[in-house]
Design an enzyme around this catalytic site. Structure first.
Site, PDB file in Angstrom:
ATOM      1  N   GLY A  19      -3.638 -14.159  15.493  1.00 37.50           N
ATOM      2  CA  GLY A  19      -3.958 -13.339  16.711  1.00 37.50           C
ATOM      3  C   GLY A  19      -5.526 -13.331  16.822  1.00 37.50           C
ATOM      4  O   GLY A  19      -6.347 -13.929  16.125  1.00 37.50           O
ATOM      5  N   LYS A 201      -8.508   6.995  10.139  1.00 30.89           N
ATOM      6  CA  LYS A 201      -8.457   6.021  11.229  1.00 30.89           C
ATOM      7  C   LYS A 201      -7.228   6.178  11.758  1.00 30.89           C
ATOM      8  O   LYS A 201      -6.685   6.171  12.887  1.00 30.89           O
ATOM      9  CB  LYS A 201      -8.784   4.623  10.984  1.00 30.89           C
ATOM     10  CG  LYS A 201      -8.731   3.828  12.054  1.00 30.89           C
ATOM     11  CD  LYS A 201      -9.464   2.423  11.844  1.00 30.89           C
ATOM     12  CE  LYS A 201      -9.862   1.547  13.131  1.00 30.89           C
ATOM     13  NZ  LYS A 201      -8.592   0.943  13.453  1.00 30.89           N
ATOM     14  N   ASN A 209      -3.806   6.094  20.767  1.00 30.86           N
ATOM     15  CA  ASN A 209      -2.966   4.971  21.245  1.00 30.86           C
ATOM     16  C   ASN A 209      -1.717   5.189  22.119  1.00 30.86           C
ATOM     17  O   ASN A 209      -1.676   4.635  23.078  1.00 30.86           O
ATOM     18  CB  ASN A 209      -2.592   3.924  19.879  1.00 30.86           C
ATOM     19  CG  ASN A 209      -3.832   3.474  19.249  1.00 30.86           C
ATOM     20  OD1 ASN A 209      -4.969   4.138  19.133  1.00 30.86           O
ATOM     21  ND2 ASN A 209      -3.834   2.159  18.858  1.00 30.86           N
TER      22      ASN A 209
HETATM   23  O1  KPL Z   1      -8.447   1.503  16.968  1.00 27.94           O
HETATM   24  C1  KPL Z   1      -8.293   1.495  17.943  1.00 27.94           C
HETATM   25  C2  KPL Z   1      -7.272   0.835  18.726  1.00 27.94           C
HETATM   26  O2  KPL Z   1      -7.162   0.394  20.000  1.00 27.94           O
HETATM   27  O3  KPL Z   1      -6.296   0.389  18.056  1.00 27.94           O
HETATM   28  C3  KPL Z   1      -8.995   2.564  18.854  1.00 27.94           C
HETATM   29  C4  KPL Z   1     -10.045   3.297  17.778  1.00 27.94           C
HETATM   30  C5  KPL Z   1      -8.402   3.552  19.596  1.00 27.94           C
HETATM   31  C6  KPL Z   1     -10.275   1.888  19.670  1.00 27.94           C
HETATM   32  O4  KPL Z   1      -9.498   1.303  20.741  1.00 27.94           O
END
Ligand code: KPL
Length: 322
Positions: A19, A201, A209
């Site tokens: 990907g 995170k 998300n």
């Molecule tokens: O890690 C991200 C994602 O989109 O998976 C964020 C931090 C939300 C940045 O777009």
């Protein structure tokens, strides 16, 4: 010699997952000196391999309208026989890691170093438990990438990356591995507390998300839209309380501040989950809010907002909820 053909035994790195992220990292690894024949992209199907070779390798586009360079990374079938892999970067989506690793099972030995690049923390915990704490590293990264066309990857947002082990702390081993990675080009540092970084995170991804899918909006709009903002704040509260109550989670920095900072810094970005939904691909939410919900249930904790969000996303995408 066909430079796109794997020469067994030569490759220092193998990359699983073709990907955007896998292509970006394969290209950056190839560019890391000394170059050539040191990186092999492992592909699942013969068709993908033929297609890749016809394209003549990867095209890598630098951030902010940058130049496009051709990067002739070698490729091979993941199921093909060959010597034990030395360093394996797993760049698939979280839900594909187990199958991807199973496809190279015959080339893993006790010296193979496995580096995981996924969002979340569930896969990292599971693979560390499966292969042992000294063989698995995690790369937590904020680099952005997307595919402009097949085998053409755009390095969208130059971010940072952090390398560490979840349940071991062998700094010398991590340093040795870092030397084989494009530390300068990808701004990679070592983190002896990678677990804290991954959980943080994970928490941010749980807050952002799925909500971007429900509101079908760019990250920054979650702060701006009056119909989204109260849910965002309530969700952050719920995630924060759950993570504080779960014994396996280390103390984390203030979650409201972390989420607001990320949303501001990535205001124009479309979250990876919304990108997946728009492209009709499976999402990683079972490894984000779904995992949080499982951990909460295992500890007898209620997580109503997370449960509702998963339901709402399932409705939006037409997939079964939990
Ligand atoms: O890690 C991200 C994602 O989109 O998976 C964020 C931090 C939300 C940045 O777009």
């Amino acid at each position: 010699m066909n430079t796109l053909t794997d020469s067994p035994g030569d490759a220092l790195w193998h990359v699983l997952g073709a990907g955007a992220m896998g292509c970006l990292w394969a290209a950056r690894l190839w560019q890391h000196p000394p170059r050539e024949q040191r990186v092999t992209l492992l592909l699942r199907s013969q068709q993908a391999l033929v297609d890749y070779r016809e394209h003549g390798g990867l095209a890598l586009e630098a951030p902010v309208g940058g130049a496009v360079v051709q990067v002739p990374v070698a490729a091979a079938l993941s199921s093909a026989p060959g010597p034990a892999l030395r360093n394996l970067l797993v760049a698939t989506k979280s839900q594909d890691v187990a199958a991807a690793l199973a496809s190279v099972q015959h080339r893993l030995d006790t010296d193979t170093r496995i580096v995981l690049l996924q969002n979340g923390v569930r896969v990292q915990r599971e693979i560390t438990a499966q292969f042992g704490p000294n063989r698995v590293w995690c790369l937590s990264t904020s680099h952005g990438a997307w595919r402009r066309a097949p085998w053409h990857v755009v390095h969208a947002g130059a971010g940072t990356a952090w390398l560490g082990q979840l349940a071991a702390s062998d700094a010398a081993q991590t340093r040795a591995l870092l030397d084989l990675l494009p530390a300068q080009a990808m701004h990679i540092g070592m983190d002896a507390h990678i677990a804290t970084r991954l959980w943080q995170k994970f928490a941010v991804n749980c807050a952002v998300n799925s909500l971007t899918v429900v509101h079908d909006c760019a990250n920054g709009e979650l702060l701006q839209r009056p119909e989204a903002r109260p849910t965002l704040e309530a969700l952050i509260d719920e995630i924060d309380q759950l993570l504080r109550a779960l014994p396996e989670v280390p103390a984390l920095p203030d979650l409201h501040a972390s989420v607001h900072d990320v949303l501001t810094a990535t205001a124009a970005n479309v979250s990876s989950t919304l990108q997946d939904v728009r492209a009709g691909r499976p999402t990683e939410l079972e490894h984000l809010n779904g995992y949080l919900l499982s951990l909460a249930e295992a500890h007898g904790l209620a997580a109503p907002l997370n449960a509702q969000l998963l339901q709402a996303v399932a409705q939006r995408t037409g997939l079964a909820g939990r």
